[in-house]
Write an enzyme that holds these catalytic residues in place. Structure first.
Site, PDB file in Angstrom:
ATOM      1  N   ARG A 111       0.832  -1.205   0.000  1.00 34.80           N
ATOM      2  CA  ARG A 111       0.000   0.000   0.000  1.00 34.80           C
ATOM      3  C   ARG A 111       0.872   1.262   0.000  1.00 34.80           C
ATOM      4  NH1 ARG A 111      -4.470   1.119   4.809  1.00 34.80           N
ATOM      5  NH2 ARG A 111      -5.171   3.160   4.121  1.00 34.80           N
ATOM      6  N   SER A 159       5.036   9.760  13.632  1.00 36.51           N
ATOM      7  CA  SER A 159       4.101   8.675  13.281  1.00 36.51           C
ATOM      8  C   SER A 159       3.814   7.772  14.491  1.00 36.51           C
ATOM      9  CB  SER A 159       4.681   7.872  12.117  1.00 36.51           C
ATOM     10  OG  SER A 159       5.978   7.437  12.445  1.00 36.51           O
ATOM     11  N   ASN A 162       1.107   1.870  14.916  1.00 41.32           N
ATOM     12  CA  ASN A 162       0.268   0.819  14.320  1.00 41.32           C
ATOM     13  C   ASN A 162       0.447   0.641  12.810  1.00 41.32           C
ATOM     14  OD1 ASN A 162      -1.010   3.257  13.873  1.00 41.32           O
ATOM     15  ND2 ASN A 162      -3.063   2.395  14.005  1.00 41.32           N
ATOM     16  N   LYS A 185      10.370  11.419  12.966  1.00 42.18           N
ATOM     17  CA  LYS A 185      10.437  10.842  14.325  1.00 42.18           C
ATOM     18  C   LYS A 185       9.382   9.726  14.400  1.00 42.18           C
ATOM     19  CE  LYS A 185       9.671  10.398  18.860  1.00 42.18           C
ATOM     20  NZ  LYS A 185       9.242   8.986  18.767  1.00 42.18           N
ATOM     21  N   GLU A 258      -3.813  13.895  13.070  1.00 44.78           N
ATOM     22  CA  GLU A 258      -4.764  12.786  12.877  1.00 44.78           C
ATOM     23  C   GLU A 258      -4.734  11.984  14.163  1.00 44.78           C
ATOM     24  OE1 GLU A 258      -6.960  12.333  10.679  1.00 44.78           O
ATOM     25  OE2 GLU A 258      -6.294  13.695   9.104  1.00 44.78           O
ATOM     26  N   ARG A 291      -6.576   0.246  15.244  1.00 44.18           N
ATOM     27  CA  ARG A 291      -6.674   1.159  14.097  1.00 44.18           C
ATOM     28  C   ARG A 291      -7.508   2.349  14.545  1.00 44.18           C
ATOM     29  NH1 ARG A 291     -10.258  -1.176  11.082  1.00 44.18           N
ATOM     30  NH2 ARG A 291      -9.944   0.149   9.268  1.00 44.18           N
ATOM     31  N   CYS A 292      -7.039   3.547  14.163  1.00 39.69           N
ATOM     32  CA  CYS A 292      -7.811   4.732  14.557  1.00 39.69           C
ATOM     33  C   CYS A 292      -9.230   4.635  14.012  1.00 39.69           C
ATOM     34  CB  CYS A 292      -7.131   5.990  14.041  1.00 39.69           C
ATOM     35  SG  CYS A 292      -6.923   6.011  12.272  1.00 39.69           S
ATOM     36  N   THR A 293      -9.372   4.010  12.838  1.00 37.63           N
ATOM     37  CA  THR A 293     -10.669   3.945  12.159  1.00 37.63           C
ATOM     38  C   THR A 293     -11.464   2.686  12.503  1.00 37.63           C
ATOM     39  OG1 THR A 293      -9.407   3.027  10.348  1.00 37.63           O
ATOM     40  CG2 THR A 293     -10.076   5.315  10.105  1.00 37.63           C
ATOM     41  N   GLU A 385     -11.870   5.280  23.791  1.00 35.11           N
ATOM     42  CA  GLU A 385     -11.277   4.502  22.695  1.00 35.11           C
ATOM     43  C   GLU A 385     -10.437   3.372  23.281  1.00 35.11           C
ATOM     44  OE1 GLU A 385      -7.847   6.241  20.695  1.00 35.11           O
ATOM     45  OE2 GLU A 385      -8.607   5.528  18.775  1.00 35.11           O
ATOM     46  N   ARG A 445      -9.602   4.354   6.345  1.00 35.00           N
ATOM     47  CA  ARG A 445      -8.923   5.551   5.807  1.00 35.00           C
ATOM     48  C   ARG A 445      -8.921   5.566   4.288  1.00 35.00           C
ATOM     49  NH1 ARG A 445      -2.750   5.744   5.809  1.00 35.00           N
ATOM     50  NH2 ARG A 445      -3.106   3.764   6.881  1.00 35.00           N
TER      51      ARG A 445
HETATM   52  P1  NAP Z   1       1.034   8.144  20.760  1.00 35.17           P
HETATM   53  O1  NAP Z   1       1.426   7.491  22.015  1.00 35.17           O
HETATM   54  O2  NAP Z   1       0.304   9.426  20.830  1.00 35.17           O
HETATM   55  O3  NAP Z   1       2.400   8.315  19.933  1.00 35.17           O
HETATM   56  C1  NAP Z   1       2.397   8.859  18.645  1.00 35.17           C
HETATM   57  C2  NAP Z   1       3.740   9.491  18.362  1.00 35.17           C
HETATM   58  O4  NAP Z   1       3.918  10.639  19.170  1.00 35.17           O
HETATM   59  C3  NAP Z   1       4.926   8.581  18.664  1.00 35.17           C
HETATM   60  O5  NAP Z   1       5.908   8.787  17.680  1.00 35.17           O
HETATM   61  C4  NAP Z   1       5.400   9.097  20.012  1.00 35.17           C
HETATM   62  O6  NAP Z   1       6.740   8.795  20.277  1.00 35.17           O
HETATM   63  C5  NAP Z   1       5.204  10.570  19.781  1.00 35.17           C
HETATM   64  N1  NAP Z   1       5.212  11.402  20.979  1.00 35.17           N
HETATM   65  C6  NAP Z   1       4.941  11.063  22.258  1.00 35.17           C
HETATM   66  N2  NAP Z   1       5.057  12.155  23.060  1.00 35.17           N
HETATM   67  C7  NAP Z   1       5.409  13.186  22.277  1.00 35.17           C
HETATM   68  C8  NAP Z   1       5.684  14.575  22.514  1.00 35.17           C
HETATM   69  N3  NAP Z   1       5.642  15.123  23.724  1.00 35.17           N
HETATM   70  N4  NAP Z   1       6.015  15.341  21.470  1.00 35.17           N
HETATM   71  C9  NAP Z   1       6.092  14.820  20.229  1.00 35.17           C
HETATM   72  N5  NAP Z   1       5.848  13.532  19.944  1.00 35.17           N
HETATM   73  C10 NAP Z   1       5.507  12.726  20.960  1.00 35.17           C
HETATM   74  O7  NAP Z   1       0.144   7.172  19.849  1.00 35.17           O
HETATM   75  P2  NAP Z   1       0.354   5.628  19.530  1.00 35.17           P
HETATM   76  O8  NAP Z   1       0.187   4.855  20.789  1.00 35.17           O
HETATM   77  O9  NAP Z   1       1.592   5.429  18.734  1.00 35.17           O
HETATM   78  O10 NAP Z   1      -0.896   5.353  18.575  1.00 35.17           O
HETATM   79  C11 NAP Z   1      -2.149   5.080  19.101  1.00 35.17           C
HETATM   80  C12 NAP Z   1      -3.064   6.276  19.026  1.00 35.17           C
HETATM   81  O11 NAP Z   1      -2.915   6.923  17.782  1.00 35.17           O
HETATM   82  C13 NAP Z   1      -4.549   5.919  19.105  1.00 35.17           C
HETATM   83  O12 NAP Z   1      -5.223   6.866  19.875  1.00 35.17           O
HETATM   84  C14 NAP Z   1      -5.024   6.008  17.658  1.00 35.17           C
HETATM   85  O13 NAP Z   1      -6.381   6.239  17.501  1.00 35.17           O
HETATM   86  C15 NAP Z   1      -4.175   7.106  17.142  1.00 35.17           C
HETATM   87  N6  NAP Z   1      -4.003   6.988  15.711  1.00 35.17           N
HETATM   88  C16 NAP Z   1      -4.690   7.843  14.912  1.00 35.17           C
HETATM   89  C17 NAP Z   1      -4.585   7.740  13.541  1.00 35.17           C
HETATM   90  C18 NAP Z   1      -5.352   8.664  12.622  1.00 35.17           C
HETATM   91  O14 NAP Z   1      -5.002   8.694  11.443  1.00 35.17           O
HETATM   92  N7  NAP Z   1      -6.347   9.381  13.076  1.00 35.17           N
HETATM   93  C19 NAP Z   1      -3.742   6.787  12.978  1.00 35.17           C
HETATM   94  C20 NAP Z   1      -3.048   5.922  13.823  1.00 35.17           C
HETATM   95  C21 NAP Z   1      -3.186   6.043  15.187  1.00 35.17           C
HETATM   96  P3  NAP Z   1       7.108   7.590  21.300  1.00 35.17           P
HETATM   97  O15 NAP Z   1       6.628   6.335  20.658  1.00 35.17           O
HETATM   98  O16 NAP Z   1       8.577   7.678  21.400  1.00 35.17           O
HETATM   99  O17 NAP Z   1       6.410   7.874  22.595  1.00 35.17           O
HETATM  100  O1  G3H Z   2      -4.874   3.800  12.530  1.00 37.31           O
HETATM  101  C1  G3H Z   2      -5.182   4.691  11.746  1.00 37.31           C
HETATM  102  C2  G3H Z   2      -5.093   4.505  10.308  1.00 37.31           C
HETATM  103  O2  G3H Z   2      -5.139   5.748   9.662  1.00 37.31           O
HETATM  104  C3  G3H Z   2      -6.181   3.583   9.845  1.00 37.31           C
HETATM  105  O3  G3H Z   2      -5.995   3.222   8.537  1.00 37.31           O
HETATM  106  O4  G3H Z   2      -8.337   2.530   8.066  1.00 37.31           O
HETATM  107  O5  G3H Z   2      -6.496   1.897   6.533  1.00 37.31           O
HETATM  108  O6  G3H Z   2      -6.666   0.847   8.783  1.00 37.31           O
HETATM  109  P1  G3H Z   2      -6.916   2.054   7.941  1.00 37.31           P
END
Ligand code: NAP
Ligand code: G3H
Length: 484
Positions: A111, A159, A162, A185, A258, A291-293, A385, A445
């Site tokens: 993809r 990023s 996931n 990062k 996002e 997955r966020c979605t 969530e 997405r």
């Molecule tokens: P996360 O804990 O928020 O981490 C995301 C990124 O932010 C990681 O690279 C993390 O680094 C970094 N980070 C942490 N603290 C930071 C700070 N103070 N400043 C800058 N960057 C910082 O999220 P995750 O656990 O990886 O992913 C799960 C969440 O993401 C879920 O809530 C999901 O719904 C959401 N998500 C949303 C989407 C979307 O497109 N809407 C897509 C995927 C995931 P470290 O890993 O080093 O802490």
């Molecule tokens: O986790 C968040 C992604 O943007 C979801 O992508 O709907 O293709 O799994 P996806």
């Protein structure tokens, strides 16, 4: 095979086109979510190294901004080719590091290849516009404005774990094609996969310093990166709390966020229930709901709720649960803490009267797909969530109640509506507060050239191939004053 691969998983910083260990002499051990042992190490960068990376990016960007679109395209195509050539190896690292099944991990790489190629094709066909002056004060028809899109400078791409390759490249490719440099990062748990992606990018011989990989815990270097004066735009995907934190720290630069979601699957009394059940289960439980979605709640009309619950249970019974090595759909969560959080939501719902239809079994961080019926508004699972395999059923008695409940969430990523009445579908879709509403399909997405939007606490700004390119450029106007 796995143990041979393990010895290979070492990540270094990639700065100014060179791989190096951090002067901090500190590394972070990455533990596989299903092997339960260390599979590699990533560097913990110092602030001084961040400064250096950003300086190199600034220099490289100036020249890159002058390169033709065709020149930029040739590097991006080579990058896509290198990813494809190394698909199996990259997918194996994704599986080891974030516990995604090998097939899903391979799909993630394919993809990404398609995504990069489409970015190039889209950018090659994005053109500016011209406008003629008119009778505003100081204006006249002798003025012609040429409106073009120009790069922003240095983009900070952050990023989540996931989609450690796809959601990273979904930032890098549009940023680069638009003429920016990138500081990347990755999520710490995801940085080994991100490194593999950068190894492929290295083969594409981009100018030195244009893309720099900085690794280290977000809690330690995140604020320093986000507040850095050398960063001109931030593209972030991750959790809502982290996104909110970033939004407060960054100042006067464009920010695309996002974030999380609580997407409802809305099932009307006239829905094709079998099809709805298939879509809901695939939406809710692929990659264990990480997955966020993912569909994260079902709002179903009372009159069909019993039948739907039976169908959902039947679909769940067919899911393969276990190790990603066996191609399971429901795999161990990213870590024990994530599983504790989901278990807490399940326990709270049960304590308050929810009925377990199936699941609520746990082996370390492997949670079996859990369906909870009769979930009510006083339960945390109705609103929070899980980012895990727990799906609440909330029974409703009217479209009005459904819409009110859907919109009462703090999130607004997507929603699905299942109905045979297309007029009703549109009427409900128009009232749902979300970035996108899917009619008779699961929330997701893609396709990746569609706009991807989160509203309320699900985000800010728009992604999707064209929209990402737009968000990483700004308009610039040159006015020609003719003497006619
Ligand atoms: P996360 O804990 O928020 O981490 C995301 C990124 O932010 C990681 O690279 C993390 O680094 C970094 N980070 C942490 N603290 C930071 C700070 N103070 N400043 C800058 N960057 C910082 O999220 P995750 O656990 O990886 O992913 C799960 C969440 O993401 C879920 O809530 C999901 O719904 C959401 N998500 C949303 C989407 C979307 O497109 N809407 C897509 C995927 C995931 P470290 O890993 O080093 O802490
Ligand atoms: O986790 C968040 C992604 O943007 C979801 O992508 O709907 O293709 O799994 P996806």
């Amino acid at each position: 095979m796995v143990s041979n691969t393990l010895t290979l998983l070492a990540s270094e910083l990639y700065i100014n086109g060179e791989w190096k260990k951090s002067k901090s002499e500190q590394t972070i051990e990455i533990t596989s979510p299903y092997l339960y042992k260390g599979i590699g190490k990533v560097q913990a960068i110092t602030q001084q190294e961040v400064d250096e990376a950003i300086s190199f990016a600034q220099v490289a960007q100036k020249e890159w901004a002058q390169a033709s679109l065709q020149q930029r395209a040739s590097h991006l195509y080579k990058w896509a080719d290198a990813l494809l050539a190394n698909k199996d190896e990259i997918a194996t690292v994704i599986m080891l590091e974030v516990g995604k099944s090998l097939n899903d991990a391979k799909s993630e790489v394919s993809r990404t290849v398609d995504f990069i190629r489409y970015v190039v094709e889209e950018a090659l066909h994005m053109h500016g516009e011209s406008m003629r002056g008119d009778s505003f004060p100081g204006g006249s028809k002798s003025k012609v404005a040429i409106v073009e899109r120009v790069p922003l400078g240095v983009v900070l791409a952050i990023s989540p774990f996931n989609y450690p390759v796809n959601l990273a490249a979904a930032k890098l490719a549009p940023a680069l094609m638009a003429g920016n440099a990138v500081i990347f990062k990755p999520a710490t748990q995801g940085a080994l996969s991100g490194t593999k992606m950068i190894e492929a990018l290295h083969l594409a011989e981009f100018p030195k310093g244009l893309v720099n990989l900085v690794t280290g815990r977000g809690s330690e270097i995140g604020d320093y990166l986000v507040e850095h004066k050398g960063i001109d735009m931030i593209s972030f995907t991750g959790g809502t709390d982290t996104g909110l934190h970033l939004a407060k720290k960054s100042a006067m630069i464009p920010l695309v966020l996002e974030l999380g979601g609580k997407d409802p699957g809305i099932v009307r009394q006239d829905a094709d229930l079998q099809e709805a059940a298939k879509q809901i289960i695939s939406g809710a439980f692929s990659y264990s709901g990480q997955r966020c979605t993912a569909i994260k709640r079902v709002l179903v009309h009372d009159s069909v709720a019993d039948e739907l619950v039976d169908l959902l249970k039947r679909e769940i019974d067919q899911l393969v649960v276990g190790s990603p090595v066996n191609g399971s759909t429901v795999v161990p969560l990213i870590d024990e803490q994530a599983a504790d959080f989901v278990q807490g939501l399940i326990d709270d719902a049960i304590d308050k009267g929810a009925v377990v239809v199936t699941g609520n079994k746990r082996d370390r961080n492997l949670l079996h797909p859990t369906l909870l019926d009769h979930v009510k508004e006083d339960m945390r699972l109705a609103w929070e969530e899980p980012f895990g395999p727990a799906l609440p059923i909330i029974r409703v008695s009217s479209d009005e109640q459904t819409i009110a409940l859907a919109n009462a969430s703090e999130f607004g990523l997507q929603a699905s509506i299942f109905t045979k009445d297309i007029n009703k579908a549109f009427a409900i879709a128009n009232q749902i507060e979300a970035g996108a509403v899917q009619i008779n399909g699961r929330t997701e997405r893609g396709p990746d050239h569609f706009p991807f939007i989160g509203v309320k606490k699900s985000g800010m700004g728009v992604q999707g191939i064209r929209k990402s390119i737009e968000s990483m450029t700004r308009e610039k106007v040159t006015v020609l004053n003719l003497s006619v």
